[in-house]
Write an enzyme that holds these catalytic residues in place. Sequence first.
Site, short mmCIF file in Angstrom:
data_model
loop_
_atom_site.label_atom_id
_atom_site.label_comp_id
_atom_site.label_asym_id
_atom_site.label_seq_id
_atom_site.Cartn_x
_atom_site.Cartn_y
_atom_site.Cartn_z
CD GLU A 83 -3.01 1.12 2.17
OE1 GLU A 83 -3.92 1.96 2.10
OE2 GLU A 83 -3.01 0.19 3.01
CD GLU A 97 -1.64 7.12 7.20
OE1 GLU A 97 -1.65 5.90 7.00
OE2 GLU A 97 -2.64 7.85 7.03
CG ASP A 124 -6.51 4.54 0.49
OD1 ASP A 124 -7.22 5.55 0.32
OD2 ASP A 124 -6.64 3.77 1.45
CB THR A 125 -9.34 7.44 -3.46
OG1 THR A 125 -10.17 6.99 -2.37
CG2 THR A 125 -9.57 6.55 -4.68
CG PHE A 126 -7.24 9.15 2.94
CD1 PHE A 126 -7.89 10.30 3.38
CD2 PHE A 126 -6.07 8.76 3.60
CE1 PHE A 126 -7.39 11.04 4.45
CE2 PHE A 126 -5.57 9.49 4.67
CZ PHE A 126 -6.24 10.62 5.09
CG HIS A 127 -3.08 6.94 1.70
ND1 HIS A 127 -2.75 7.50 2.92
CD2 HIS A 127 -3.64 5.73 1.98
CE1 HIS A 127 -3.08 6.66 3.90
NE2 HIS A 127 -3.63 5.59 3.35
NE ARG A 162 -8.80 7.29 5.77
CZ ARG A 162 -7.66 6.61 5.77
NH1 ARG A 162 -6.72 6.90 6.65
NH2 ARG A 162 -7.45 5.65 4.91
CD GLU A 164 -8.22 1.29 4.49
OE1 GLU A 164 -7.60 0.37 5.04
OE2 GLU A 164 -7.66 2.16 3.80
#
Length: 288
Positions: free
Chosen positions: A149, A155, A182-185, A214, A243
């Site tokens: 990921e 993070e 991940d679309t958030f990241h 989120r 997520e």
Amino acid sequence: MKFGTLYAYWTNEWSGDYLHYAKKVADIGFDILEISAGDLLTMSESEIDELKALASDLGITISSNIGPPKKYDVASSDESVRKAGIGFLNDIMQRMARLGSNSLVGVMYTYWPNDFTDLDKPAQWARGVESAKEMGKTAQDLGIIMSMEVVNRFETLILNTAQEGVRFCEEVDNSNVNLLLDTFHMNIEEDSIPDAIREAGDWLGALHVGEGNRKVPGQGHLPWGEIGKALRDINYRGNVVMEPFVLQGGKVGSDIKVWRDLSDGANAEEMDRAIREGLNVLRSNFLA
């Protein structure tokens, strides 16, 4: 594409009653339940077999998610810690094989969340690659795909962009080791989420989705139509797993930094309805 969600949408702890969540996600219409992979090491063989049988009866699959603690950092400068980390992840894959779960996702090239006490990125990168090569052999033997990921700068310092993720996978050079975006990241790190997906191309093995804050897809500003087009452009056929983290408190709230109730006080029925609507958003935008 198959669509799923992480169980933690409904709780603020990194563990749960997966029999309960399997029934819930199947009822909502998901294809996949994503669980905490570390729990497989504390579950009995009969518990794993029961979850496997239920998932089969419900017609869903199980994916496994892990953010290893620092004592299992496969990029550590301490060889004993690296060996412990490789053993930890290999043991998880053995349990996954019993469960019939063939997708392991997470920050498996180091530990999570990072405390940034070691900022020698090139050295950590090189050790992470070597560890991934070794773990990849187990993944091949068991028919498991390890999707590393890519997460934001707050993070980890190792893999922050799709471009870095592709280079890491190229160095590992194992068809059972690929990327999770991940679309958030991506919303934090990438100039363009659709272009980052195209950058990953065939290396993209799994996708996590959620809004930039989120919440459930469709409750924010992310361009789901453009993201869907990018996935079709690369002929993506992998898992799309929500997520969302919306509940304040607990270990999840602490690790993910959820300092307020993002569900707006939703009750259980409203939570289920919101994520069902999010699933409809994804299907309508991602499937041609």
